[in-house]
Design a protein around this motif. Sequence first.
Motif, PDB file in Angstrom:
ATOM      1  N   ASN A   1      -9.274  37.674  80.499  1.00  0.00           N
ATOM      2  CA  ASN A   1      -8.375  38.005  81.417  1.00  0.00           C
ATOM      3  C   ASN A   1      -7.705  39.152  80.955  1.00  0.00           C
ATOM      4  O   ASN A   1      -6.299  39.045  81.340  1.00  0.00           O
ATOM      5  CB  ASN A   1      -7.137  36.764  81.492  1.00  0.00           C
ATOM      6  CG  ASN A   1      -8.022  35.345  82.232  1.00  0.00           C
ATOM      7  OD1 ASN A   1      -8.678  35.520  83.063  1.00  0.00           O
ATOM      8  ND2 ASN A   1      -7.647  34.394  81.516  1.00  0.00           N
ATOM      9  N   CYS A   2      -8.156  40.027  80.283  1.00  0.00           N
ATOM     10  CA  CYS A   2      -7.574  41.368  80.003  1.00  0.00           C
ATOM     11  C   CYS A   2      -7.131  42.003  81.190  1.00  0.00           C
ATOM     12  O   CYS A   2      -7.453  42.057  82.356  1.00  0.00           O
ATOM     13  CB  CYS A   2      -8.669  42.177  79.372  1.00  0.00           C
ATOM     14  SG  CYS A   2      -7.793  43.627  78.589  1.00  0.00           S
ATOM     15  N   GLU A   3      -5.692  42.398  80.862  1.00  0.00           N
ATOM     16  CA  GLU A   3      -5.131  43.328  82.034  1.00  0.00           C
ATOM     17  C   GLU A   3      -5.977  44.514  82.483  1.00  0.00           C
ATOM     18  O   GLU A   3      -5.605  45.126  83.441  1.00  0.00           O
ATOM     19  CB  GLU A   3      -3.512  43.790  81.526  1.00  0.00           C
ATOM     20  CG  GLU A   3      -2.845  42.410  81.416  1.00  0.00           C
ATOM     21  CD  GLU A   3      -1.139  42.883  81.113  1.00  0.00           C
ATOM     22  OE1 GLU A   3      -0.799  43.706  81.685  1.00  0.00           O
ATOM     23  OE2 GLU A   3      -0.837  42.351  80.112  1.00  0.00           O
TER      24      GLU A   3
ATOM     25  N   ASN B   1      -8.916  45.858  83.269  1.00  0.00           N
ATOM     26  CA  ASN B   1     -10.334  45.455  83.697  1.00  0.00           C
ATOM     27  C   ASN B   1     -11.404  46.926  83.963  1.00  0.00           C
ATOM     28  O   ASN B   1     -11.403  47.591  84.657  1.00  0.00           O
ATOM     29  CB  ASN B   1     -10.152  44.941  85.057  1.00  0.00           C
ATOM     30  CG  ASN B   1     -11.535  44.491  85.710  1.00  0.00           C
ATOM     31  OD1 ASN B   1     -12.741  44.373  84.678  1.00  0.00           O
ATOM     32  ND2 ASN B   1     -11.724  44.067  86.924  1.00  0.00           N
TER      33      ASN B   1
END
Length: 264
Positions: free
Chosen positions: A100-102, A104
Amino acid sequence: RFGILITDEAGRVVRFVEKPKEPPSTLANMGVYVFNVAALLGQLEALSEKHKELDFGKHIIPAMVAEERGVYAYPFEGYWVDVGTVDAYWQTSMELVEPNCELNLHDPAWVIHTRSQERPPLRVGPQGSVQESMICNGAIVRGQVIHSVLSPGVYVSPTAIVRDSVIMNDTRIEEGAIVDRCILDKDVVVGAGTRLGWGDDNTPNIAAPGHFDTGITVIGKGAHLPPNLKIGRNVVIEAGAPEEAFAAFGDNVPSGQSVKGRQA
């Protein structure tokens, strides 16, 4: 040529300020400012006599706010991270492999165009395994890669383990080596059986305790590490360090130590 363009209200360029060829530092302001040309020139003229080195954040903007000159701030809602320290760089790199890394990197609506090399696809050998990692083209994985970032051309030998680390271009990790919580620059060779980031001792680096105190060991470009060596945490190995540079430490480089490079 790099520099700042100053335009008038019609968008015509009225002045170009070129970047100095030998700037006093490598720091850069990441803010984006839009000024009325006449207002900006007025402030520069008014404040130049009071301050020898004018600064937007310290002098110009506060003066315009105090004079109620119509200063507006717009919050940036995109992705931005200050990676000005070794720990921040490592932390940000580790976030890239999170689901869920900010930021993408695979968003087709916001493609990142970056300089790249034409290399063959990633290859994972029969003994290789990759978990929660980001591996670039040209890399060959015959060992284990766990929660790490591997740049183009990295080679991980059979029985080697890379964990929580950032490995840059064309670095080679020999058989049985373990790389844990490290940053390795380009063209590094890690000898067979060598353990990087070994042990639980978190002694800060003696030469630069304020920069290397979070357990991350850093290996400079082109360093060659001999086989069967134990290297602790917060260790700095300078660029180009040859195998003979480790002789003074025997088979164990304690946490917090530094190893000089070839140029030293």
